[in-house]
Write a protein that holds these residues in place. Structure first.
Motif, PDB file in Angstrom:
ATOM      1  N   TYR A   8       0.228   2.976  -7.658  1.00  0.00           N
ATOM      2  CA  TYR A   8      -0.464   4.225  -7.991  1.00  0.00           C
ATOM      3  C   TYR A   8      -0.689   4.376  -9.489  1.00  0.00           C
ATOM      4  CZ  TYR A   8       4.019   6.307  -9.436  1.00  0.00           C
ATOM      5  OH  TYR A   8       5.199   6.569 -10.078  1.00  0.00           O
TER       6      TYR A   8
ATOM      7  N   GLU B 293      -4.215   4.966 -11.415  1.00  0.00           N
ATOM      8  CA  GLU B 293      -4.417   6.117 -12.310  1.00  0.00           C
ATOM      9  C   GLU B 293      -4.974   5.686 -13.661  1.00  0.00           C
ATOM     10  OE1 GLU B 293      -0.610   7.939 -12.538  1.00  0.00           O
ATOM     11  OE2 GLU B 293      -0.910   9.210 -10.771  1.00  0.00           O
TER      12      GLU B 293
ATOM     13  N   ARG C 252      -8.918   4.306 -13.023  1.00  0.00           N
ATOM     14  CA  ARG C 252      -9.667   4.962 -11.941  1.00  0.00           C
ATOM     15  C   ARG C 252     -11.172   4.739 -12.040  1.00  0.00           C
ATOM     16  NH1 ARG C 252      -8.006   9.820 -12.694  1.00  0.00           N
ATOM     17  NH2 ARG C 252      -6.334   9.779 -11.136  1.00  0.00           N
TER      18      ARG C 252
ATOM     19  N   LYS D  40     -13.726   2.495  -9.602  1.00  0.00           N
ATOM     20  CA  LYS D  40     -14.832   3.110  -8.865  1.00  0.00           C
ATOM     21  C   LYS D  40     -16.149   2.375  -9.112  1.00  0.00           C
ATOM     22  CE  LYS D  40     -13.113   7.840  -8.245  1.00  0.00           C
ATOM     23  NZ  LYS D  40     -13.350   9.272  -8.530  1.00  0.00           N
TER      24      LYS D  40
ATOM     25  N   GLU E 221      -0.440   6.883  -1.825  1.00  0.00           N
ATOM     26  CA  GLU E 221      -0.347   7.285  -3.230  1.00  0.00           C
ATOM     27  C   GLU E 221      -1.454   6.635  -4.062  1.00  0.00           C
ATOM     28  OE1 GLU E 221       2.211   6.101  -1.448  1.00  0.00           O
ATOM     29  OE2 GLU E 221       3.213   8.020  -1.095  1.00  0.00           O
TER      30      GLU E 221
ATOM     31  N   LYS F  92      -4.781   8.338  -3.246  1.00  0.00           N
ATOM     32  CA  LYS F  92      -4.862   9.647  -3.903  1.00  0.00           C
ATOM     33  C   LYS F  92      -5.119   9.490  -5.391  1.00  0.00           C
ATOM     34  CE  LYS F  92      -2.457  14.060  -4.459  1.00  0.00           C
ATOM     35  NZ  LYS F  92      -1.225  14.842  -4.170  1.00  0.00           N
ATOM     36  N   ALA F  93      -4.499   8.476  -6.016  1.00  0.00           N
ATOM     37  CA  ALA F  93      -4.716   8.226  -7.442  1.00  0.00           C
ATOM     38  C   ALA F  93      -6.179   7.877  -7.711  1.00  0.00           C
ATOM     39  CB  ALA F  93      -3.814   7.095  -7.922  1.00  0.00           C
TER      40      ALA F  93
ATOM     41  N   THR G 249      -8.885   8.878  -5.715  1.00  0.00           N
ATOM     42  CA  THR G 249      -9.846   9.922  -5.315  1.00  0.00           C
ATOM     43  C   THR G 249      -9.395  11.347  -5.594  1.00  0.00           C
ATOM     44  OG1 THR G 249      -8.948  10.136  -3.073  1.00  0.00           O
ATOM     45  CG2 THR G 249     -10.607   8.404  -3.442  1.00  0.00           C
ATOM     46  N   ASN G 250      -8.098  11.532  -5.920  1.00  0.00           N
ATOM     47  CA  ASN G 250      -7.528  12.878  -6.058  1.00  0.00           C
ATOM     48  C   ASN G 250      -7.700  13.681  -4.766  1.00  0.00           C
ATOM     49  OD1 ASN G 250      -6.583  12.779  -8.780  1.00  0.00           O
ATOM     50  ND2 ASN G 250      -8.709  12.940  -9.472  1.00  0.00           N
ATOM     51  N   ASP G 251      -7.583  12.993  -3.628  1.00  0.00           N
ATOM     52  CA  ASP G 251      -7.809  13.651  -2.343  1.00  0.00           C
ATOM     53  C   ASP G 251      -6.825  13.111  -1.316  1.00  0.00           C
ATOM     54  OD1 ASP G 251      -9.047  15.309  -0.474  1.00  0.00           O
ATOM     55  OD2 ASP G 251     -11.047  14.852  -1.261  1.00  0.00           O
ATOM     56  N   SER G 252      -6.914  13.620  -0.085  1.00  0.00           N
ATOM     57  CA  SER G 252      -6.014  13.229   0.989  1.00  0.00           C
ATOM     58  C   SER G 252      -6.285  11.796   1.437  1.00  0.00           C
ATOM     59  CB  SER G 252      -6.196  14.169   2.181  1.00  0.00           C
ATOM     60  OG  SER G 252      -7.499  13.983   2.736  1.00  0.00           O
TER      61      SER G 252
ATOM     62  N   SER H 216      -9.818   9.986   1.311  1.00  0.00           N
ATOM     63  CA  SER H 216      -9.875   8.744   0.530  1.00  0.00           C
ATOM     64  C   SER H 216     -10.437   7.613   1.370  1.00  0.00           C
ATOM     65  CB  SER H 216      -8.479   8.373   0.032  1.00  0.00           C
ATOM     66  OG  SER H 216      -7.970   9.351  -0.851  1.00  0.00           O
TER      67      SER H 216
END
Length: 321
Positions: free
Chosen positions: A187, A191, A194, A198, A212, A215-216, A218-221, A225
């Protein structure tokens, strides 16, 4: 004709240490569950802090673990990395050779890399990694010849520390007709990179991430993700711990459950899941069976110390699938 996989990543030898008190992680200033790069001096200090705990050694490295397991399952496999001209480097190469992996190794006067794997009482693992010679892997040694006649290129996420190398591997492998597979690794690695990741997603065919890491990115579930990653890749896999894993290819979504097993050490669980999943994919199994094989192999490895299983456990796993 069965497809083949060439892996690229850090060639490390794992030093596995079980601890009974997580406070020691605070003393050596490494967050539980993370992967921290350390220099030789820091590595020596950590070794001293852990000298009263029993340790063992095994060949390791994230991508190397996956490639090793694929070879154990009969998949034609190779591995690209740097090692030192020392006993640790020889130990690594001999181990890969012994299971049928074709090592495409470069050699350095620098000492071979090591990964201190600190295993907490709950099975969670924390890494203090001294990359040693493996850090010398660079874009200048990446040539089309390395990827010719291979069908898949399995790329270790930790290599993103060298962005030029990371991009060169992806583009060179693609130009040679390889499908690119990426494991997001950790993770904190995601981070720190990122936006770069992408940008590269459309060039990657298969992504493996745990909850984890997803989420790192997309900052989402995990579910959101999965949707995001699948929009940019052929196959997205998000592992959600004890709840199993989520897989998406096009409009097809599969959820894989978990069995209750005795967790001894989670080292290598993600690497083994990837190996089992890819074994299924190479054999043209459907996504559900691919995920189940990945899950079974991950469940097998977390019942032992380290990222390698003995022959008896391998035989049990092979009979199961």
């Amino acid at each position: 004709m069965k497809k083949s996989v060439i892996g690229i990543g850090s060639a490390l030898v794992d030093i596995l240490t079980r601890i009974d008190d997580d406070n020691i992680l605070k003393e050596i200033n490494i967050p539980k569950g993370s992967m921290q790069l350390v220099d030789e001096k820091s590595s020596a200090l950590i070794e001293k802090e852990l000298e009263n705990y029993e340790s063992s050694m095994a060949p390791g490295g994230s991508a190397a673990n996956t490639i090793h397991a694929l070879a154990k399952m009969g998949i034609e496999s190779g591995f690209i990395s740097y090692v030192g001209k020392d006993e640790i480097g020889k130990f690594f190469e001999d181990s890969m050779n012994s299971v049928g992996v074709k090592p495409l190794m470069f050699h350095s006067d620098t000492a071979s890399g090591t990964a201190r794997t600190i295993i907490s009482s709950d099975g969670e693992r924390t890494f203090a990694t001294n990359l040693g010679a493996s850090v010398e892997l660079n874009e200048n040694v990446i040539t089309p010849e390395l990827f010719k006649n291979w069908d898949y290129c399995y790329l270790e996420g930790y290599l993103i520390a060298n962005k030029n190398l990371f991009k060169k591997v992806i583009h060179t492998a693609k130009e040679c007709g390889c499908k690119v597979i990426l494991d997001l690794a950790s993770y904190n690695v995601v981070e720190d990179n990122r936006e770069f990741l992408k940008e590269l997603l459309p060039n990657i065919n298969i992504i493996f991430a745990n909850e984890e890491e997803a989420k790192a990115l997309t900052n989402d579930s995990a579910e959101a993700s999965l949707e995001y990653i699948a929009q940019h890749t052929d196959i997205a896999v998000v592992k959600i711990g004890k709840r199993g894993s989520l897989i998406k290819r096009g409009e097809e979504v599969v959820k894989i459950g978990c069995n209750k097993v005795n967790v001894v050490d989670t080292t290598g669980a993600g690497d083994m899941y990837a190996a089992g999943f890819l074994y299924g994919l190479i054999n043209d199994y459907d996504l559900e069976r691919c995920g189940n094989i990945g899950n079974l192999l991950a469940e097998s490895i977390i019942q032992v110390i380290g990222a390698k299983m003995d022959e008896n456990r391998w035989e049990i796993f092979k009979k199961t699938i």
